[in-house]
Design a protein around this motif. Structure first.
Motif, PDB file in Angstrom:
ATOM      1  N   GLN A  38       0.841  -1.214   0.000  1.00  0.00           N
ATOM      2  CA  GLN A  38       0.000   0.000   0.000  1.00  0.00           C
ATOM      3  C   GLN A  38       0.873   1.260   0.000  1.00  0.00           C
ATOM      4  O   GLN A  38       0.646   2.188  -0.780  1.00  0.00           O
ATOM      5  CB  GLN A  38      -0.877   0.025   1.254  1.00  0.00           C
ATOM      6  CG  GLN A  38      -2.158  -0.761   1.140  1.00  0.00           C
ATOM      7  CD  GLN A  38      -3.006  -0.550   2.386  1.00  0.00           C
ATOM      8  OE1 GLN A  38      -2.572  -0.834   3.501  1.00  0.00           O
ATOM      9  NE2 GLN A  38      -4.209  -0.039   2.221  1.00  0.00           N
ATOM     10  N   VAL A  39       1.862   1.280   0.913  1.00  0.00           N
ATOM     11  CA  VAL A  39       2.712   2.477   1.038  1.00  0.00           C
ATOM     12  C   VAL A  39       3.486   2.696  -0.258  1.00  0.00           C
ATOM     13  O   VAL A  39       3.562   3.810  -0.782  1.00  0.00           O
ATOM     14  CB  VAL A  39       3.694   2.332   2.219  1.00  0.00           C
ATOM     15  CG1 VAL A  39       4.683   3.494   2.232  1.00  0.00           C
ATOM     16  CG2 VAL A  39       2.932   2.272   3.538  1.00  0.00           C
ATOM     17  N   ILE A  40       4.076   1.624  -0.781  1.00  0.00           N
ATOM     18  CA  ILE A  40       4.918   1.763  -1.969  1.00  0.00           C
ATOM     19  C   ILE A  40       4.065   2.140  -3.191  1.00  0.00           C
ATOM     20  O   ILE A  40       4.463   2.972  -4.008  1.00  0.00           O
ATOM     21  CB  ILE A  40       5.725   0.474  -2.210  1.00  0.00           C
ATOM     22  CG1 ILE A  40       6.762   0.304  -1.088  1.00  0.00           C
ATOM     23  CG2 ILE A  40       6.412   0.504  -3.570  1.00  0.00           C
ATOM     24  CD1 ILE A  40       7.486  -1.031  -1.101  1.00  0.00           C
ATOM     25  N   GLY A  41       2.876   1.556  -3.297  1.00  0.00           N
ATOM     26  CA  GLY A  41       1.987   1.902  -4.410  1.00  0.00           C
ATOM     27  C   GLY A  41       1.627   3.384  -4.381  1.00  0.00           C
ATOM     28  O   GLY A  41       1.692   4.090  -5.393  1.00  0.00           O
ATOM     29  N   GLN A  42       1.288   3.862  -3.189  1.00  0.00           N
ATOM     30  CA  GLN A  42       0.954   5.278  -3.022  1.00  0.00           C
ATOM     31  C   GLN A  42       2.174   6.151  -3.323  1.00  0.00           C
ATOM     32  O   GLN A  42       2.060   7.209  -3.939  1.00  0.00           O
ATOM     33  CB  GLN A  42       0.480   5.488  -1.579  1.00  0.00           C
ATOM     34  CG  GLN A  42       0.139   6.910  -1.241  1.00  0.00           C
ATOM     35  CD  GLN A  42      -0.437   7.041   0.177  1.00  0.00           C
ATOM     36  OE1 GLN A  42      -1.639   6.965   0.392  1.00  0.00           O
ATOM     37  NE2 GLN A  42       0.423   7.242   1.150  1.00  0.00           N
ATOM     38  N   PHE A  43       3.344   5.680  -2.903  1.00  0.00           N
ATOM     39  CA  PHE A  43       4.586   6.422  -3.144  1.00  0.00           C
ATOM     40  C   PHE A  43       4.860   6.548  -4.648  1.00  0.00           C
ATOM     41  O   PHE A  43       5.147   7.637  -5.151  1.00  0.00           O
ATOM     42  CB  PHE A  43       5.745   5.696  -2.442  1.00  0.00           C
ATOM     43  CG  PHE A  43       7.110   6.240  -2.758  1.00  0.00           C
ATOM     44  CD1 PHE A  43       7.579   7.403  -2.154  1.00  0.00           C
ATOM     45  CD2 PHE A  43       7.944   5.590  -3.659  1.00  0.00           C
ATOM     46  CE1 PHE A  43       8.839   7.899  -2.442  1.00  0.00           C
ATOM     47  CE2 PHE A  43       9.209   6.078  -3.952  1.00  0.00           C
ATOM     48  CZ  PHE A  43       9.655   7.240  -3.348  1.00  0.00           C
ATOM     49  N   ILE A  44       4.740   5.447  -5.369  1.00  0.00           N
ATOM     50  CA  ILE A  44       5.012   5.459  -6.813  1.00  0.00           C
ATOM     51  C   ILE A  44       4.032   6.403  -7.526  1.00  0.00           C
ATOM     52  O   ILE A  44       4.427   7.254  -8.328  1.00  0.00           O
ATOM     53  CB  ILE A  44       4.924   4.027  -7.399  1.00  0.00           C
ATOM     54  CG1 ILE A  44       6.082   3.173  -6.870  1.00  0.00           C
ATOM     55  CG2 ILE A  44       4.915   4.060  -8.927  1.00  0.00           C
ATOM     56  CD1 ILE A  44       5.941   1.685  -7.141  1.00  0.00           C
ATOM     57  N   ARG A  45       2.749   6.259  -7.207  1.00  0.00           N
ATOM     58  CA  ARG A  45       1.751   7.133  -7.849  1.00  0.00           C
ATOM     59  C   ARG A  45       1.991   8.588  -7.481  1.00  0.00           C
ATOM     60  O   ARG A  45       1.877   9.486  -8.323  1.00  0.00           O
ATOM     61  CB  ARG A  45       0.332   6.699  -7.436  1.00  0.00           C
ATOM     62  CG  ARG A  45      -0.109   5.390  -8.062  1.00  0.00           C
ATOM     63  CD  ARG A  45      -1.577   5.101  -7.777  1.00  0.00           C
ATOM     64  NE  ARG A  45      -1.849   4.903  -6.360  1.00  0.00           N
ATOM     65  CZ  ARG A  45      -1.732   3.739  -5.713  1.00  0.00           C
ATOM     66  NH1 ARG A  45      -1.367   2.656  -6.382  1.00  0.00           N
ATOM     67  NH2 ARG A  45      -1.984   3.652  -4.420  1.00  0.00           N
ATOM     68  N   GLY A  46       2.344   8.827  -6.207  1.00  0.00           N
ATOM     69  CA  GLY A  46       2.583  10.199  -5.743  1.00  0.00           C
ATOM     70  C   GLY A  46       3.775  10.834  -6.436  1.00  0.00           C
ATOM     71  O   GLY A  46       3.735  12.000  -6.840  1.00  0.00           O
ATOM     72  N   GLN A  47       4.855  10.079  -6.584  1.00  0.00           N
ATOM     73  CA  GLN A  47       6.044  10.614  -7.248  1.00  0.00           C
ATOM     74  C   GLN A  47       5.736  10.986  -8.693  1.00  0.00           C
ATOM     75  O   GLN A  47       6.147  12.038  -9.186  1.00  0.00           O
ATOM     76  CB  GLN A  47       7.184   9.576  -7.221  1.00  0.00           C
ATOM     77  CG  GLN A  47       7.730   9.292  -5.836  1.00  0.00           C
ATOM     78  CD  GLN A  47       8.349  10.507  -5.191  1.00  0.00           C
ATOM     79  OE1 GLN A  47       9.021  11.284  -5.841  1.00  0.00           O
ATOM     80  NE2 GLN A  47       8.092  10.693  -3.915  1.00  0.00           N
ATOM     81  N   LEU A  48       5.022  10.100  -9.389  1.00  0.00           N
ATOM     82  CA  LEU A  48       4.717  10.367 -10.796  1.00  0.00           C
ATOM     83  C   LEU A  48       3.761  11.554 -10.917  1.00  0.00           C
ATOM     84  O   LEU A  48       3.963  12.441 -11.748  1.00  0.00           O
ATOM     85  CB  LEU A  48       4.108   9.120 -11.446  1.00  0.00           C
ATOM     86  CG  LEU A  48       5.078   7.942 -11.621  1.00  0.00           C
ATOM     87  CD1 LEU A  48       4.335   6.697 -12.085  1.00  0.00           C
ATOM     88  CD2 LEU A  48       6.179   8.288 -12.630  1.00  0.00           C
ATOM     89  N   ARG A  49       2.752  11.590 -10.052  1.00  0.00           N
ATOM     90  CA  ARG A  49       1.773  12.661 -10.130  1.00  0.00           C
ATOM     91  C   ARG A  49       2.424  14.024  -9.876  1.00  0.00           C
ATOM     92  O   ARG A  49       2.175  14.982 -10.595  1.00  0.00           O
ATOM     93  CB  ARG A  49       0.652  12.414  -9.116  1.00  0.00           C
ATOM     94  CG  ARG A  49      -0.473  13.436  -9.231  1.00  0.00           C
ATOM     95  CD  ARG A  49      -1.692  13.021  -8.452  1.00  0.00           C
ATOM     96  NE  ARG A  49      -1.632  13.521  -7.087  1.00  0.00           N
ATOM     97  CZ  ARG A  49      -2.717  13.813  -6.347  1.00  0.00           C
ATOM     98  NH1 ARG A  49      -3.913  13.660  -6.860  1.00  0.00           N
ATOM     99  NH2 ARG A  49      -2.602  14.251  -5.125  1.00  0.00           N
TER     100      ARG A  49
END
Lengths: 298, 322
Positions: free
Chosen positions: A28-39
């Motif tokens: 969950q944390v890593i998925g949110q991190f990846i999406r957040g970085q790209l966004r």
């Protein structure tokens, strides 16, 4: 220490108890991190170098889970001495996830440099050649980052970063790194949870810079022991005496301490001579991305 | 008001994008109103994002900013807690939370405790608040507002409760960390916070409302997990970890009276005892009195006795002891 089994029931690796993580929360944390970085950066796509090893395979799975496999480009960058098994395993990941992939043979670039620019020293030592290869792969990835329109995702883990088993501006170069705070044992645990093929989890980790090379034979340690040592020393701030009480060999502790200290520079951005009123990283401090900085605002 | 409907706006603010966040606040206030909310709570720095660094000065607003007035105007028959960077007239920057009610600003709390350790660096960029006050509200019970780290200091919930708050609201941007499999809810930070909130609710016999953000700023992931805890310490609602959403919770206000009558901890508090002992401790720390827990021969203002070799006093004046 718990032995984690593969699909065939046979043990794949040892997981020290204190390093066991909640893999659902980690995803969950890593998925949110990846999406957040790209966004934040205004990107929708990502690109990474897929070696056939567990670290980059895990990151490919995590990125595919976070943003969809169709948004990820996996670049395979073998050198002529790279093992065929590495390429086979990398292609298994590409096929299983259904990501785009490209094969870029770095042999001509590497051989060209050592043949022409350094004709007087044809037998460059393996470490030097290995570092050059890592930086060639970085150059290829950043070129594909532009053509694919995606950010370069880092695949280095916490263990290798702490002991400095990385090439500066080579394999450690990236836009962001989802697994840089996970020890190798935790990378294995997460890889098993997310479905990285067993044969990739099972094989001995290797930089694959020359035939037969493995991390553990080259550095003379086992990952479960090293990971436990780093965890207690760094994360839990244990003293020399406390490390001995925990059962660690004082000579190994001293050796790892030296590796950590001598590689500190690899984990930091280079210092800039302080001259003007505001200096980047010193007293000019901004988030990496902010309003107006995104490539394509969404 | 027998039942309080609380709406927890567990949002992922966009870092530094005030206008986008403001628009999202307006949307969610309207959605909460439609869903019958009496109180809407947004997380710490919900209007600006958390890891601002030097951007803080660029997104700061004064309390007379028309954008804040615009938000307040959207609170007819409603209570809303919002958080932003407040710039005072003398140009100090505070992390602030405002209670907006019936079209106006009812109360402002400035974050008292600015963590500057580990992964935190707040004191570098912000001034610490100096005031802690409970406030009356249209909800029919006193409200106490605190911001994130404020709740890691026992004094804050206690003082708010003694000052008349029966509803304690903590707005947070809490970074998630520690994934050890042994944690109760898979995240060390969440486990610690849950312990705190249940304890405070029970010890202050108050309703505790915790609104924590989600999303990512730089390296940091915020874990959400917003909660409402009854005065008995029993959780009434827990929002999912890491998921954005507007969550409504029905809170029976009658529990407050029942709990305070059956467990009269606040009635039995001894504020005068605290004042007396705190006055002594402050004097000892300032070197105005001998430290009661110091070494025998320690000088006032110090707690370690110097060796025999030192003849001249180096502290504040020659110590008592002998």
């Amino acid at each position: 220490m718990s032995a984690i089994a593969g699909a065939d029931g046979a043990a794949m690796f040892d997981l020290p108890d204190e390093l066991a993580i909640d893999t659902d929360v980690a995803r969950q944390v890593i998925g949110q991190f990846i999406r957040g970085q790209l966004r934040q950066a205004g990107f929708e796509r990502a690109v990474l170098g897929l070696s056939g090893g567990i670290d980059s395979a895990l990151v490919a799975f995590l990125v595919a889970e976070a943003i969809g496999a169709d948004q990820l480009l996996c670049v395979l960058m073998p050198y002529r001495t790279s093992s065929d098994a590495s390429r086979t395993d990398a292609l298994v990941v590409v096929e299983q996830l259904g990501t785009a992939s490209e094969l870029v043979d770095i042999s001509p670039m590497v051989d060209g440099y050592f043949a022409t620019a350094l004709a007087s020293q044809p037998d460059a030592p393996p470490l030097r050649r290995g570092n050059f290869m890592a930086r060639q792969r970085m150059a290829v990835l950043y070129d594909r980052s532009a053509t694919w329109g995606g950010l370069v995702v880092g695949t280095g883990n916490k263990t290798e970063s702490l002991i400095g088993y990385t090439t500066l501006f080579g394999d450690s170069a990236c836009a962001f790194n989802p697994i840089g705070d996970l020890y190798k044992s935790q990378v294995r645990q997460l890889a098993a949870a997310i479905g990285v093929p067993d044969q990739i989890i099972r094989k001995a980790p290797s930089a694959d810079l020359w035939p037969g090379q493995t991390d553990e034979s080259e550095a003379d340690f086992s990952y479960p022991v090293l990971d436990r040592l780093l965890f207690w020393r760094i994360d839990k701030r244990r003293s020399d005496e406390e490390m001995v009480e925990l059962g660690f060999d004082p000579a190994l502790v001293a050796r790892v301490d030296r590796l950590i200290a001598t590689s500190e520079f690899k984990r930091q951005v280079p210092p800039i001579a302080k001259l003007g009123p505001r200096t980047a990283g010193v007293d000019y401090l901004y988030p990496r991305r902010r309003p107006g900085s995104a490539a394509q605002p969404r | 008001m027998q039942t309080l409907t609380v709406a927890l706006a567990q949002i992922a603010p966009r870092l530094g994008m005030f206008d986008a966040n403001l628009a999202r606040h307006h949307e969610l206030i309207e959605e909460a109103r439609v869903r019958g909310a009496d109180l809407v709570v947004f997380p710490e720095l919900g209007l600006t994002g958390y890891l601002l660094q030097d951007l803080a000065a660029e997104v700061a607003i004064r309390l007379d900013d028309p954008r804040l007035a615009g938000l307040a105007a959207a609170t007819e028959d409603l209570s809303v807690v919002v958080s932003f960077v407040e710039e005072s007239a003398d140009h100090r920057l505070f992390i602030a939370a405002a209670l907006l009610e019936d079209g106006r600003i009812r109360h402002v709390h400035r974050k008292l405790f600015l963590p500057t350790y580990g992964l935190f660096d707040e004191r570098r960029f912000f001034a610490a608040g100096d005031l802690l006050r409970a406030t009356p509200s249209r909800l029919g019970a006193g409200v106490g507002i605190a911001i994130c780290e404020d709740f890691w200091h026992l004094t804050v919930p206690q003082l708010l409760a003694l000052d008349g708050a029966q509803i304690l609201i903590n707005v947070s941007s809490s970074p998630g960390r520690d994934l050890a499999a042994t944690n109760e809810v898979g995240l060390g930070t969440a486990t610690s916070w849950r312990t705190l909130m249940r304890t405070y609710a029970q010890l202050t016999t108050s309703i505790v409302i915790f609104c924590n953000r989600v999303g990512v700023d730089e390296s940091i992931s915020f874990w959400g997990g917003s909660e409402v805890i009854a005065p008995s310490g029993r959780p009434l609602f827990g929002a999912p970890l890491f998921e954005e959403g507007l969550f409504t919770v029905e809170v029976p206000l009658a529990d407050l009276r029942r709990e305070r009558l059956s467990l009269p901890l606040l009635r039995d508090e001894r504020p005068e005892l605290q004042v007396r002992e705190l006055t002594r401790i402050v004097a000892e720390r300032a070197g105005l009195a001998q430290d009661s827990t110091a070494d025998d021969l320690a000088e006032t203002g110090l707690d370690v006795a110097l060796g025999d070799a030192v003849r001249e006093p180096i502290g504040f004046r020659r110590g008592g002891g002998k």
